[in-house]
Design an enzyme around this catalytic site. Structure first.
Site, PDB file in Angstrom:
ATOM      1  N   GLU A   1       0.523  -1.256  -0.145  1.00  0.00           N
ATOM      2  CA  GLU A   1       0.207  -0.009   0.127  1.00  0.00           C
ATOM      3  C   GLU A   1       0.710   0.850  -0.296  1.00  0.00           C
ATOM      4  O   GLU A   1       0.646   2.784  -0.965  1.00  0.00           O
ATOM      5  CB  GLU A   1      -1.229  -0.046   1.121  1.00  0.00           C
ATOM      6  CG  GLU A   1      -2.113  -1.296   0.892  1.00  0.00           C
ATOM      7  CD  GLU A   1      -2.575  -0.693   0.159  1.00  0.00           C
ATOM      8  OE1 GLU A   1      -3.024   0.255  -0.060  1.00  0.00           O
ATOM      9  OE2 GLU A   1      -3.203  -1.750  -0.477  1.00  0.00           O
TER      10      GLU A   1
ATOM     11  N   HIS B   1       1.991   2.424  -3.740  1.00  0.00           N
ATOM     12  CA  HIS B   1       1.326   3.858  -4.201  1.00  0.00           C
ATOM     13  C   HIS B   1       1.887   4.684  -3.690  1.00  0.00           C
ATOM     14  O   HIS B   1       1.424   5.807  -5.110  1.00  0.00           O
ATOM     15  CB  HIS B   1      -0.360   2.750  -4.038  1.00  0.00           C
ATOM     16  CG  HIS B   1      -0.923   1.370  -4.455  1.00  0.00           C
ATOM     17  ND1 HIS B   1      -0.757   1.306  -5.635  1.00  0.00           N
ATOM     18  CD2 HIS B   1      -1.242   0.414  -3.711  1.00  0.00           C
ATOM     19  CE1 HIS B   1      -0.847   0.274  -5.919  1.00  0.00           C
ATOM     20  NE2 HIS B   1      -1.961  -0.410  -4.918  1.00  0.00           N
TER      21      HIS B   1
END
Length: 315
Positions: A153, A156
């Site tokens: 995550e 990103h």
């Protein structure tokens, strides 16, 4: 050591994502040209409609980019937590941010039993990392598996994926508005057969742009898998976490998964039940298939083993 202290770029995926963005731009230019050409032929102000659509789409994209963190938290019903409230979670985030040499995002927890996580924000200084109660308490992830999910995550954010997808989405928003405006202005003939032929090329251009955006989204998920796996040095731990999270979706009521669908593009794994095989829906998905993601992680593990053979070669 330096290679493990940053999120590693994936040149192959970068080239593919760049090519996809280029194609998306070409389709968009062709789309606008079709709209203007057809509306000029029907004695309507095509240029004016395009300008209005660009202004509305640009405003929407601006809000999405600068307020994506707040919008996502509100949509998930998440609450920001302090290191005192979630010491283990903050500890893992601190370690990953130190490894990646990036600013620490705001950390939040969403009160849902669905095991998942997402990160969003226009850059590392304005980012939020959110995990669900289901991921922390019910998914039975080990600390290393949770670290793998969070590394994915944070990738990103590090790679500014929100900015990339906002630009791509701007084209989709404008295209969607143009289609709506075209229908409202009876561009497609208002039922008259002679003008219905105008509909096909414009709808086709819109459909192609939609599919290209979904393809771009799948590329960025593969890139985040790779970067997260290389940062932690444990691709198969991330693969294990991916399997657990994906399988955990099968235990979540369908109604709850549908309620979570607006955040699908952000999630570590899409809010959907596994269907056990490939289907036409794969080309419309925001994420690659579970099988594809695991196969890519296995490939990364083999590459790491070749570079650093031995029982301690990947850590």
């Amino acid at each position: 050591m330096a290679a493990r202290s940053r999120y590693a770029p994936d040149r192959g995926l970068t080239v593919r994502m760049t090519a996809t963005m280029f194609l998306l731009g070409l389709v968009f230019v062709a789309f606008v040209a079709l709209i203007i050409g057809v509306m000029t032929a029907t004695h309507q102000s095509g240029a004016a409609i395009v300008i209005v659509a660009l202004l509305l789409g640009g405003g929407t994209a601006f809000i999405s980019l600068f307020y994506s963190d707040k919008i996502a938290l509100a949509s998930a019903g998440a609450q920001i937590v302090t290191p005192q409230q979630a010491p283990k979670l903050h500890g893992i985030v601190d370690r990953l941010c130190a490894l990646a040499d990036m600013d620490k995002p705001v950390v939040a927890i969403a009160p849902t039993s669905m095991p998942n996580a997402f990160a969003t924000g226009r850059n590392s200084k304005h980012a939020v990392l959110c995990v669900t109660d289901g991921l922390l308490n019910r998914s039975q992830l080990t600390d290393e598996e949770l670290e793998g999910v969070l590394a994915h995550e944070l990738s990103h954010v590090a790679h500014k994926d929100v900015q990339v997808m906002t630009v791509a989405s701007l084209l989709a928003i404008v295209a969607g508005l143009l289609v709506r405006f075209a229908f409202y202005s009876e561009l497609f003939g208002g039922g008259r057969r002679n003008n219905n032929q105008n509909a096909f090329p414009i709808i086709l251009a819109y459909a192609v742009s939609f599919l290209l955006i979904r393809l771009l989204s799948r590329y960025r998920e593969l890139a985040a898998d790779r970067s997260g796996a290389l940062l932690t040095g444990q691709p198969m731990v991330l693969a294990s976490a991916l399997q657990k999270v994906s399988q955990g979706m099968n235990r979540i009521p369908t109604q709850d998964l549908r309620a979570a669908e607006p955040l699908n593009a952000f999630y570590f794994a899409p809010a959907m039940k596994l269907n056990g095989g490939a289907s036409l829906s794969a080309i419309f998905s925001t994420h690659p298939s579970l099988e594809k993601r695991i196969a890519e992680l296995e490939k990364i593990q083999r590459q790491l083993n070749e570079v650093s053979p031995g029982p301690k070669g990947v850590r």
